[in-house]
Scaffold this active site. Structure first.
Site, PDB file in Angstrom:
ATOM      1  N   ASN A 215      -7.360  -0.398   2.788  1.00 23.04           N
ATOM      2  CA  ASN A 215      -6.786   0.952   2.864  1.00 23.04           C
ATOM      3  C   ASN A 215      -6.599   1.493   1.448  1.00 23.04           C
ATOM      4  O   ASN A 215      -6.961   0.836   0.473  1.00 23.04           O
ATOM      5  CB  ASN A 215      -5.456   0.924   3.638  1.00 23.04           C
ATOM      6  CG  ASN A 215      -4.458  -0.002   2.983  1.00 23.04           C
ATOM      7  OD1 ASN A 215      -4.018   0.230   1.867  1.00 23.04           O
ATOM      8  ND2 ASN A 215      -4.120  -1.092   3.666  1.00 23.04           N
ATOM      9  N   ASP A 284      -3.225  -3.998   9.540  1.00 18.11           N
ATOM     10  CA  ASP A 284      -2.656  -4.420  10.826  1.00 18.11           C
ATOM     11  C   ASP A 284      -3.639  -5.300  11.586  1.00 18.11           C
ATOM     12  O   ASP A 284      -3.241  -6.158  12.364  1.00 18.11           O
ATOM     13  CB  ASP A 284      -2.299  -3.193  11.665  1.00 18.11           C
ATOM     14  CG  ASP A 284      -1.047  -2.513  11.115  1.00 18.11           C
ATOM     15  OD1 ASP A 284      -0.121  -3.235  10.726  1.00 18.11           O
ATOM     16  OD2 ASP A 284      -1.020  -1.260  11.063  1.00 18.11           O
TER      17      ASP A 284
HETATM   18  O1  PMT Z   1       0.520   1.606  -3.083  1.00 15.78           O
HETATM   19  P1  PMT Z   1       0.677   3.104  -3.286  1.00 15.78           P
HETATM   20  O2  PMT Z   1      -0.654   3.783  -3.471  1.00 15.78           O
HETATM   21  O3  PMT Z   1       1.663   3.446  -4.368  1.00 15.78           O
HETATM   22  O4  PMT Z   1       1.258   3.710  -1.927  1.00 15.78           O
HETATM   23  C1  PMT Z   1       2.516   3.291  -1.498  1.00 15.78           C
HETATM   24  C2  PMT Z   1       2.570   3.160   0.019  1.00 15.78           C
HETATM   25  C3  PMT Z   1       2.345   4.534   0.661  1.00 15.78           C
HETATM   26  C4  PMT Z   1       1.495   2.185   0.501  1.00 15.78           C
HETATM   27  C5  PMT Z   1       4.000   2.586   0.351  1.00 15.78           C
HETATM   28  O5  PMT Z   1       4.982   3.457  -0.119  1.00 15.78           O
HETATM   29  C6  PMT Z   1       4.187   2.412   1.837  1.00 15.78           C
HETATM   30  O6  PMT Z   1       4.584   3.322   2.558  1.00 15.78           O
HETATM   31  N1  PMT Z   1       3.905   1.172   2.335  1.00 15.78           N
HETATM   32  C7  PMT Z   1       3.889   0.859   3.773  1.00 15.78           C
HETATM   33  C8  PMT Z   1       2.561   1.247   4.326  1.00 15.78           C
HETATM   34  C9  PMT Z   1       2.469   1.210   5.841  1.00 15.78           C
HETATM   35  O7  PMT Z   1       1.771   1.990   6.381  1.00 15.78           O
HETATM   36  O8  PMT Z   1       3.175   0.303   6.436  1.00 15.78           O
HETATM   37  P2  PMT Z   1       3.143   0.066   8.043  1.00 15.78           P
HETATM   38  O9  PMT Z   1       3.761   1.226   8.729  1.00 15.78           O
HETATM   39  O10 PMT Z   1       1.788  -0.379   8.457  1.00 15.78           O
HETATM   40  O11 PMT Z   1       4.087  -1.173   8.115  1.00 15.78           O
HETATM   41  C10 PMT Z   1       5.517  -1.068   8.182  1.00 15.78           C
HETATM   42  C11 PMT Z   1       6.121  -2.154   7.336  1.00 15.78           C
HETATM   43  O12 PMT Z   1       5.735  -3.438   7.830  1.00 15.78           O
HETATM   44  C12 PMT Z   1       5.737  -2.130   5.886  1.00 15.78           C
HETATM   45  O13 PMT Z   1       6.875  -2.498   5.142  1.00 15.78           O
HETATM   46  C13 PMT Z   1       4.656  -3.197   5.754  1.00 15.78           C
HETATM   47  O14 PMT Z   1       4.633  -3.784   4.461  1.00 15.78           O
HETATM   48  C14 PMT Z   1       5.094  -4.199   6.819  1.00 15.78           C
HETATM   49  N2  PMT Z   1       3.975  -4.912   7.446  1.00 15.78           N
HETATM   50  C15 PMT Z   1       3.080  -4.258   8.237  1.00 15.78           C
HETATM   51  C16 PMT Z   1       2.079  -4.963   8.869  1.00 15.78           C
HETATM   52  C17 PMT Z   1       1.983  -6.348   8.669  1.00 15.78           C
HETATM   53  N3  PMT Z   1       1.024  -7.039   9.247  1.00 15.78           N
HETATM   54  N4  PMT Z   1       2.868  -6.978   7.873  1.00 15.78           N
HETATM   55  C18 PMT Z   1       3.863  -6.301   7.272  1.00 15.78           C
HETATM   56  O15 PMT Z   1       4.677  -6.890   6.570  1.00 15.78           O
END
Ligand code: PMT
Length: 418
Positions: A215, A284
């Site tokens: 991503n 994911d």
């Molecule tokens: O890296 P940059 O370019 O500076 O951008 C920063 C960012 C936008 C990536 C960051 O600020 C951000 O929002 N990160 C989370 C991205 C995201 O879409 O997360 P998610 O909604 O897929 O997941 C939710 C949370 O669960 C997150 O804390 C993620 O780290 C965690 N997660 C998700 C899936 C997974 N398999 N394991 C996890 O730990």
């Protein structure tokens, strides 16, 4: 009370060669009135405007102005000064000073200290309004802000040169107010003694030896958080996906590639962690299988079977006696609704809702967040990621101490963060 005895914040005041330097002794006096310990460091240019003796008289400390002063270097050298400071404040900061700092120059004592310190840096610029508006100066300002420096002013008004415009140094009382209104920066030890594990960047899920699913995460937000947490006194372990960034000084980086590696690496570190911040954009889903050889383009169509990756954040939040957990939720629509769902769904203590759009989210220099927890919500307005990270770390420290009790680490700042 003797200036050397008390326990107030240690402010290293850099004075550079602008006419506004005549206001800086008054600034020293007001900072000391507020309980600060002030060590003045002057540049050669500053000495043309104000005598070091004036600063010595108001600060009760010997002024430092020469990196080649062997006597002073033997006693409190530039590295020691860099470590001593809780805050480096430069007032006035000339165009030359901004250029030196932006380019990482170390050609005098002050610029060398700025490179060697992990303390926050605040700059009160003062210069002619045409100089201030010059693209080179504005580019230097932007770069310094991206790295976490905070600008105080300049004010607009009549200038020493007789012209009007932006470029006047803020008045000493305004600078003092700004310095003390962000105690999180000064109480920069709000996470002292704590270990923080942070994930950052994307993950890469291999399809074959040359292709992968990933991503747009650059790692900038997670690295800024690591820097801010380190500045707040924490030991920081940064579990990072593949990014083109250098780890901040003093931060331990563990490089990983896939979601499974990130999961394993975080669980190796988590036993000693007091806080966990999941800022990584973890894939994911990952390809169900990884081809041993490069896949050939023979078929007209092909589909890729994906399986769900382990959820690091949810698994850390589910640990018995686990750390205080903070997640991020990057969303393109219904940001708060989805983030609230993830707050409860993943069972975390705080969730930073991150709108994905122009100037915020993936691979942007700036960002904005709405931070949610059970019974609370705070908006952190758009700012360079370094600055936003400092605000978020201050807020996390505050919530951590409120939830886990004051004996769990350094005292609370009590700062209202918005
Ligand atoms: O890296 P940059 O370019 O500076 O951008 C920063 C960012 C936008 C990536 C960051 O600020 C951000 O929002 N990160 C989370 C991205 C995201 O879409 O997360 P998610 O909604 O897929 O997941 C939710 C949370 O669960 C997150 O804390 C993620 O780290 C965690 N997660 C998700 C899936 C997974 N398999 N394991 C996890 O730990």
């Amino acid at each position: 009370m003797n200036a050397h005895d008390h326990k107030g914040p240690k402010i290293l005041l850099g004075v550079t060669g602008g006419v506004a330097a005549y206001k800086s002794p008054e600034l020293v006096r007001r900072l000391i009135e507020q309980g600060a310990q002030v060590q003045v460091v002057m540049t050669r240019g500053a000495r043309e405007f104000v005598s070091p003796l004036t600063f010595q008289a108001v600060s009760s400390r010997r002024v430092r102005d020469d990196i080649w002063d062997s006597e002073a270097e033997a006693a409190m050298g530039h590295i020691e000064l860099a470590r001593w400071a809780d805050l480096v404040l430069i007032a006035p900061a000339t165009a030359h000073c901004l250029g030196s700092l932006a380019n990482g120059l170390a050609d005098d004592l002050l610029s060398t200290i700025c490179l060697a310190t992990t303390a926050p840096i605040m700059l009160a610029p003062a210069m002619n309004h045409v100089m201030w508006r010059h693209p080179a100066v504005q580019a230097n300002k932007q770069l310094l802000e991206q790295r976490g420096a905070r600008f105080l002013g300049p004010a607009t008004g009549s200038q020493a040169c007789g012209e009007e415009g932006p470029g006047r140094m803020l008045e000493p009382e305004q600078i003092v107010a700004a310095v003390f209104e962000e105690p999180a920066r000064l109480a920069s030890q709000s996470l002292k003694g704590l270990t923080v594990v942070i994930t950052a960047g994307p993950t890469r899920e291999p399809i074959d030896p040359v292709r992968y699913v990933t991503n747009r995460s650059s790692g900038k937000m997670g690295y800024a958080l690591a820097h801010a947490a380190q500045q707040a006194g924490a030991r920081v372990v940064l579990v990072s996906g593949p990014v083109a960034l250098t780890p901040p000084p003093g931060v331990e980086r563990v490089a990983v590639e896939t979601a499974e590696e990130m999961y394993a690496s975080v669980h190796e570190q988590i036993g000693t962690a007091d806080l966990f911040i999941g800022c990584a954009a973890v894939s994911d889903y990952r390809p169900q299988s990884r081809a041993a050889q490069k896949i050939k383009r023979n078929a007209e169509e092909m589909s890729l079977a994906l399986v769900r990756s382990p959820d690091t954040l949810a698994s850390v939040a589910a640990l018995d006696d686990g750390p205080f957990t903070v997640g991020f939720a990057a969303e393109t629509q219904d940001v708060i609704g989805h983030a609230r769902g993830k707050l409860t769904g993943k069972g975390v203590d705080m969730m930073a809702a991150n709108l994905v759009g122009p100037r915020c989210g993936f691979d942007q220099e700036t960002n904005e967040l709405t931070v949610l927890w059970n019974g609370g919500e705070v908006q952190l307005d758009q700012a360079p990621k370094a600055m936003l990270a400092q605000r978020l770390i201050a807020l996390i420290a505050e919530r951590f101490h409120a939830v886990r009790g004051s004996d769990s680490a350094a005292p609370q700042t009590g700062t209202p963060v918005s």
